[in-house]
Design an enzyme around this catalytic site. Structure first.
Site, mmCIF file in Angstrom:
data_model
loop_
_atom_site.group_PDB
_atom_site.id
_atom_site.type_symbol
_atom_site.label_atom_id
_atom_site.label_comp_id
_atom_site.label_asym_id
_atom_site.label_seq_id
_atom_site.Cartn_x
_atom_site.Cartn_y
_atom_site.Cartn_z
ATOM 1 N N ASP A 80 39.903 42.976 81.158
ATOM 2 C CA ASP A 80 40.452 44.805 80.232
ATOM 3 C C ASP A 80 39.305 45.223 79.475
ATOM 4 O OD1 ASP A 80 41.595 47.127 81.449
ATOM 5 O OD2 ASP A 80 43.414 47.207 80.594
ATOM 6 N N ARG B 234 30.293 53.549 80.148
ATOM 7 C CA ARG B 234 31.324 52.170 80.880
ATOM 8 C C ARG B 234 30.735 50.852 81.560
ATOM 9 N NH1 ARG B 234 36.825 53.298 81.131
ATOM 10 N NH2 ARG B 234 36.589 51.701 82.470
ATOM 11 N N HIS C 255 30.783 47.308 81.232
ATOM 12 C CA HIS C 255 30.560 46.009 82.178
ATOM 13 C C HIS C 255 29.418 45.197 82.470
ATOM 14 C CE1 HIS C 255 34.169 48.546 84.518
ATOM 15 N NE2 HIS C 255 33.142 48.894 84.460
ATOM 16 N N LEU D 80 35.885 22.266 88.001
ATOM 17 C CA LEU D 80 36.837 23.534 87.576
ATOM 18 C C LEU D 80 37.031 24.145 88.886
ATOM 19 C CD1 LEU D 80 37.994 25.674 85.599
ATOM 20 C CD2 LEU D 80 35.807 26.790 85.118
HETATM 21 C C1 FPP Z 1 38.409 46.324 83.077
HETATM 22 O O1 FPP Z 1 37.529 46.504 81.734
HETATM 23 C C2 FPP Z 1 37.484 45.652 84.117
HETATM 24 C C3 FPP Z 1 36.590 45.373 85.317
HETATM 25 C C4 FPP Z 1 37.321 46.081 86.510
HETATM 26 C C5 FPP Z 1 35.904 45.262 85.920
HETATM 27 C C6 FPP Z 1 35.609 44.033 84.734
HETATM 28 C C7 FPP Z 1 34.390 42.803 85.880
HETATM 29 C C8 FPP Z 1 33.895 42.416 85.640
HETATM 30 C C9 FPP Z 1 33.298 41.964 83.982
HETATM 31 C C10 FPP Z 1 32.183 42.007 86.302
HETATM 32 C C11 FPP Z 1 32.543 40.414 86.399
HETATM 33 C C12 FPP Z 1 32.286 39.806 87.931
HETATM 34 C C13 FPP Z 1 32.093 38.619 88.642
HETATM 35 C C14 FPP Z 1 32.200 38.144 89.893
HETATM 36 C C15 FPP Z 1 33.347 37.665 87.742
HETATM 37 P P1 FPP Z 1 38.430 48.285 81.646
HETATM 38 O O2 FPP Z 1 37.175 49.122 81.955
HETATM 39 O O3 FPP Z 1 39.170 48.760 82.688
HETATM 40 O O4 FPP Z 1 38.132 48.904 80.350
HETATM 41 P P2 FPP Z 1 38.717 50.087 80.078
HETATM 42 O O5 FPP Z 1 40.277 49.947 79.479
HETATM 43 O O6 FPP Z 1 38.780 49.591 78.533
HETATM 44 O O7 FPP Z 1 38.501 51.171 80.607
#
Ligand code: FPP
Length: 238
Positions: A2, A15, A19, A113
């Site tokens: 998160d 945003r 990611h 792992l």
């Molecule tokens: C949450 O942050 C994050 C996600 C919903 C996506 C996480 C996915 C990746 C980093 C891609 C990785 C891919 C693989 C296959 C492992 P948020 O957007 O909720 O952040 P916020 O709470 O600050 O808005």
């Protein structure tokens, strides 16, 4: 994982940049877990609720998954990592399903792992799906309702065969589970860190493991079991 959005916002970036920046710690965490001898790492990459996000953000997350899986699978395989997906696969785009299948098949024989990717995953949905599987067994006359116990239910979950998580780390500071491994985390140690996922590094993982080792685990009893080894060693059923 998160905090990607907030990480980007603080830098005046979209945003999507958060990611994209969230991919680096995936690699660093997998490497560090491998070195520490951790048996299973589960990453919550996309929840059943994340579909509520704007379409471009969902599309980006899906393509990042394909990109990461396809780009990293060869190295993961060399390092003996075994990839496995959990979550409702039929709700995922075909490209994600295919990339996951390729990674699972290529790494199926590995003994290192286990990297579990929770994609279109929700803890409640997982319990519902397990209940449906068991109901079908009962309906077919292969199972009696009285034979359904915790072990049988656990064996019907997406996580069948995996140890229950010893440690659940939530980045970004929110104090909630957000539908993650609800059944499996009954006795997991919870650790919330304010660090946003893109900034989560090796030192943060080591600090989390050190904190876990200081915890006293009692599993509802009176005895004290120091956190000790990670990897299902504290399973209350063993
Ligand atoms: C949450 O942050 C994050 C996600 C919903 C996506 C996480 C996915 C990746 C980093 C891609 C990785 C891919 C693989 C296959 C492992 P948020 O957007 O909720 O952040 P916020 O709470 O600050 O808005």
């Amino acid at each position: 994982m998160d905090g990607n959005g907030r990480w980007a916002q603080r830098r005046g970036l979209p945003r999507s940049a958060g990611h994209r920046a969230g991919v680096r710690p995936v690699r660093a965490t997998v490497e560090a877990c491998g070195e520490l001898g951790i048996r299973v790492l589960t990453l919550y990459a996309f929840s059943t609720e994340n579909w509520k996000r704007p379409r471009p953000e969902v599309d980006l997350l899906m393509s990042l998954c394909v990109e990461v899986l396809d780009r990293e699978v060869a190295e993961l395989h060399t390092k003996g990592v075994r990839v496995r997906g959990i979550g409702r696969r039929d709700g995922l785009p075909a490209a994600v399903r295919a990339a996951l299948k390729r990674a699972e098949e290529r790494t199926a024989g590995n003994q290192g792992l286990q990297l579990v990717l929770a994609l279109n995953y929700g803890g409640r949905q997982e319990v519902v799906d397990a209940a449906r599987r068991l109901a079908r067994e009962v309906q077919a006359g292969r199972l009696r309702p009285e034979d359904i116990d915790e072990d049988r239910l656990a064996a019907s979950m997406d996580t069948a065969g995996l140890p229950e998580p010893d440690l659940l780390i939530r980045c970004g500071g929110e104090m909630r589970l957000s539908n993650f491994l609800l059944w499996e985390s009954a006795y997991s140690e919870l650790l919330v860190t304010p660090v946003h996922w893109p900034d989560f590094g090796r030192a943060d993982l080591l600090a989390a493991v050190a904190e876990f080792q200081r915890r006293q685990r009692r599993f509802g009893g009176l005895g004290s079991t120091p956190g000790g080894a990670l990897g299902g060693a504290g399973d209350p059923r063993t």
